[in-house]
Design a protein around this motif. Structure first.
Motif, mmCIF file in Angstrom:
data_model
loop_
_atom_site.group_PDB
_atom_site.id
_atom_site.type_symbol
_atom_site.label_atom_id
_atom_site.label_comp_id
_atom_site.label_asym_id
_atom_site.label_seq_id
_atom_site.Cartn_x
_atom_site.Cartn_y
_atom_site.Cartn_z
ATOM 1 N N ILE A 121 0.834 -1.208 0.000
ATOM 2 C CA ILE A 121 0.000 0.000 0.000
ATOM 3 C C ILE A 121 0.860 1.246 0.000
ATOM 4 O O ILE A 121 1.794 1.371 0.795
ATOM 5 C CB ILE A 121 -0.931 0.027 1.243
ATOM 6 C CG1 ILE A 121 -1.808 -1.235 1.278
ATOM 7 C CG2 ILE A 121 -1.800 1.271 1.233
ATOM 8 C CD1 ILE A 121 -1.536 -2.144 2.416
ATOM 9 N N ASP A 122 0.533 2.175 -0.895
ATOM 10 C CA ASP A 122 1.169 3.491 -0.927
ATOM 11 C C ASP A 122 0.138 4.543 -0.528
ATOM 12 O O ASP A 122 -0.830 4.777 -1.252
ATOM 13 C CB ASP A 122 1.682 3.804 -2.336
ATOM 14 C CG ASP A 122 2.884 2.961 -2.709
ATOM 15 O OD1 ASP A 122 3.942 3.141 -2.088
ATOM 16 O OD2 ASP A 122 2.754 2.120 -3.615
ATOM 17 N N GLN A 135 -5.035 9.177 0.087
ATOM 18 C CA GLN A 135 -5.740 8.151 -0.667
ATOM 19 C C GLN A 135 -4.726 7.028 -0.885
ATOM 20 O O GLN A 135 -3.548 7.178 -0.533
ATOM 21 C CB GLN A 135 -6.268 8.708 -1.974
ATOM 22 C CG GLN A 135 -7.356 9.770 -1.787
ATOM 23 C CD GLN A 135 -8.661 9.191 -1.243
ATOM 24 O OE1 GLN A 135 -9.157 8.182 -1.734
ATOM 25 N NE2 GLN A 135 -9.217 9.833 -0.218
ATOM 26 N N PHE A 136 -5.169 5.917 -1.447
ATOM 27 C CA PHE A 136 -4.301 4.740 -1.475
ATOM 28 C C PHE A 136 -4.132 4.153 -2.868
ATOM 29 O O PHE A 136 -5.084 4.091 -3.653
ATOM 30 C CB PHE A 136 -4.857 3.648 -0.562
ATOM 31 C CG PHE A 136 -4.884 4.025 0.888
ATOM 32 C CD1 PHE A 136 -3.708 4.105 1.633
ATOM 33 C CD2 PHE A 136 -6.081 4.312 1.527
ATOM 34 C CE1 PHE A 136 -3.731 4.450 2.973
ATOM 35 C CE2 PHE A 136 -6.124 4.650 2.867
ATOM 36 C CZ PHE A 136 -4.936 4.727 3.590
ATOM 37 N N PRO A 154 -7.062 17.904 -9.103
ATOM 38 C CA PRO A 154 -6.094 16.876 -9.506
ATOM 39 C C PRO A 154 -4.685 17.455 -9.586
ATOM 40 O O PRO A 154 -4.234 17.906 -10.636
ATOM 41 C CB PRO A 154 -6.614 16.425 -10.874
ATOM 42 C CG PRO A 154 -7.359 17.600 -11.408
ATOM 43 C CD PRO A 154 -7.899 18.358 -10.231
ATOM 44 N N SER A 155 -3.987 17.435 -8.478
ATOM 45 C CA SER A 155 -2.648 18.015 -8.410
ATOM 46 C C SER A 155 -1.656 17.187 -9.228
ATOM 47 O O SER A 155 -1.886 16.012 -9.537
ATOM 48 C CB SER A 155 -2.178 18.077 -6.964
ATOM 49 O OG SER A 155 -2.032 16.765 -6.441
ATOM 50 N N ALA A 161 1.338 9.906 -8.934
ATOM 51 C CA ALA A 161 1.182 8.754 -8.046
ATOM 52 C C ALA A 161 0.219 7.709 -8.595
ATOM 53 O O ALA A 161 0.380 6.512 -8.324
ATOM 54 C CB ALA A 161 0.711 9.217 -6.671
ATOM 55 N N PHE A 162 -0.782 8.137 -9.344
ATOM 56 C CA PHE A 162 -1.822 7.199 -9.776
ATOM 57 C C PHE A 162 -1.732 6.816 -11.251
ATOM 58 O O PHE A 162 -2.628 6.158 -11.773
ATOM 59 C CB PHE A 162 -3.200 7.763 -9.440
ATOM 60 C CG PHE A 162 -3.511 7.706 -7.972
ATOM 61 C CD1 PHE A 162 -4.104 6.594 -7.411
ATOM 62 C CD2 PHE A 162 -3.163 8.761 -7.138
ATOM 63 C CE1 PHE A 162 -4.363 6.529 -6.056
ATOM 64 C CE2 PHE A 162 -3.419 8.709 -5.773
ATOM 65 C CZ PHE A 162 -4.019 7.583 -5.224
ATOM 66 N N THR A 163 -0.665 7.202 -11.908
ATOM 67 C CA THR A 163 -0.438 6.749 -13.283
ATOM 68 C C THR A 163 -0.043 5.274 -13.278
ATOM 69 O O THR A 163 0.711 4.834 -12.420
ATOM 70 C CB THR A 163 0.662 7.593 -13.945
ATOM 71 O OG1 THR A 163 0.212 8.943 -14.049
ATOM 72 C CG2 THR A 163 0.984 7.074 -15.340
#
Length: 264
Positions: A121-122, A135-136, A154-155, A161-163
């Motif tokens: 988990i990140d 968020q995870f 959406p920073s 991080a979510f790509t």
């Protein structure tokens, strides 16, 4: 599929107990490790919704908390105390004072990876009006799931991080016109629509385009506002990115939640 937990080597599955302003909770499982992310329902209702998805609370390996708002933590303390669950949260979320005593409390640090059995988990910092919200991104083998709700904009950090996710639970909270014309007082409208509030449908589409769609097997529209959005408006914003193909899209409902989805 709803009542049986999927499993299998190299698979990552997820389901929603319900998503919206009245309560949020998401299950993530690799078939052996079971996580509950947030718990915004009463103890009794949580147990009922878990049973609907084939799990008893004692089968949960951990409860992860994103932030302290009531629609995400209402049931965290009662569920953890009743069933002796480990709870992972940031110190800021704990210091809000909204969770009560927790039998097994574990600190997490944004951007610092940790593991619960077979799941990695990140925790990712997000812009939201809470004390230390995250968020995870959760991984099992080569599969990666992004849980991305409750953020005001959406920073660049969020995009990075979510790509590269195989599945994404993405906030589509409101339609700006419905919010502007809706029943909320002006102060609440400013909060929801501000940079530390919640994503509008168009912002979700903008973010999704930048995350890339090639690898995504499943995209779930979540945290839809009861008063300021409709499922068809959220889907309308995202479908053009998929060339009109809705097969990868789902909506997590407030009452019905979402049945198990498996990333293979």
């Amino acid at each position: 599929m709803s009542g049986k937990v999927p499993g299998g080597r190299g698979r990552l599955s997820f389901a929603s107990l319900g998503s919206g302003s009245k309560g949020n909770a998401t299950l993530v499982s690799d078939g052996e490790t079971h996580l509950l992310v947030d718990c915004g329902f009463t103890l009794r209702e949580t147990e009922r919704r878990l049973a609907r998805l084939g799990l008893h609370p004692r089968q949960l390996d951990a409860l992860l908390v994103t932030h302290e708002h009531g629609d995400h933590v209402r049931g965290v303390g009662p569920l953890a105390r009743r069933h002796g669950l480990s709870v992972y949260l940031t110190p800021g979320t704990w210091l809000s004072g909204r969770l009560g005593e927790l039998p097994r409390r574990h600190w997490i640090t944004p951007q610092a990876r940790f593991a619960v059995k077979g799941l990695t988990i990140d925790p990712v910092t997000v812009p939201h009006d809470a004390r230390e919200p995250v968020q995870f991104r959760i991984e099992a083998g080569e599969r990666r799931l992004g849980l991305l709700t409750d953020l005001g904009h959406p920073s660049a950090h969020v995009v990075e991080a979510f790509t590269g996710c195989d599945g994404l639970v993405l906030e589509c909270n409101h339609d700006p016109r419905m919010l502007a014309e809706g029943p909320y007082p002006a102060s609440l409208k400013r909060r929801v629509g501000g940079d530390w509030g919640h994503l509008a449908n168009g912002q979700a589409a903008w973010l999704l385009a930048r995350l890339g769609l090639d690898r995504l097997q499943r995209i779930v529209c979540s945290h839809l506002s009861e008063h300021n959005n409709r499922p068809e408006l959220a889907l309308e914003a995202l479908v053009p990115l998929l060339d009109g193909d809705e097969s990868r899209l789902r909506v997590a409902a407030q009452d019905a939640g979402l049945a198990w989805q498996t990333l293979g």
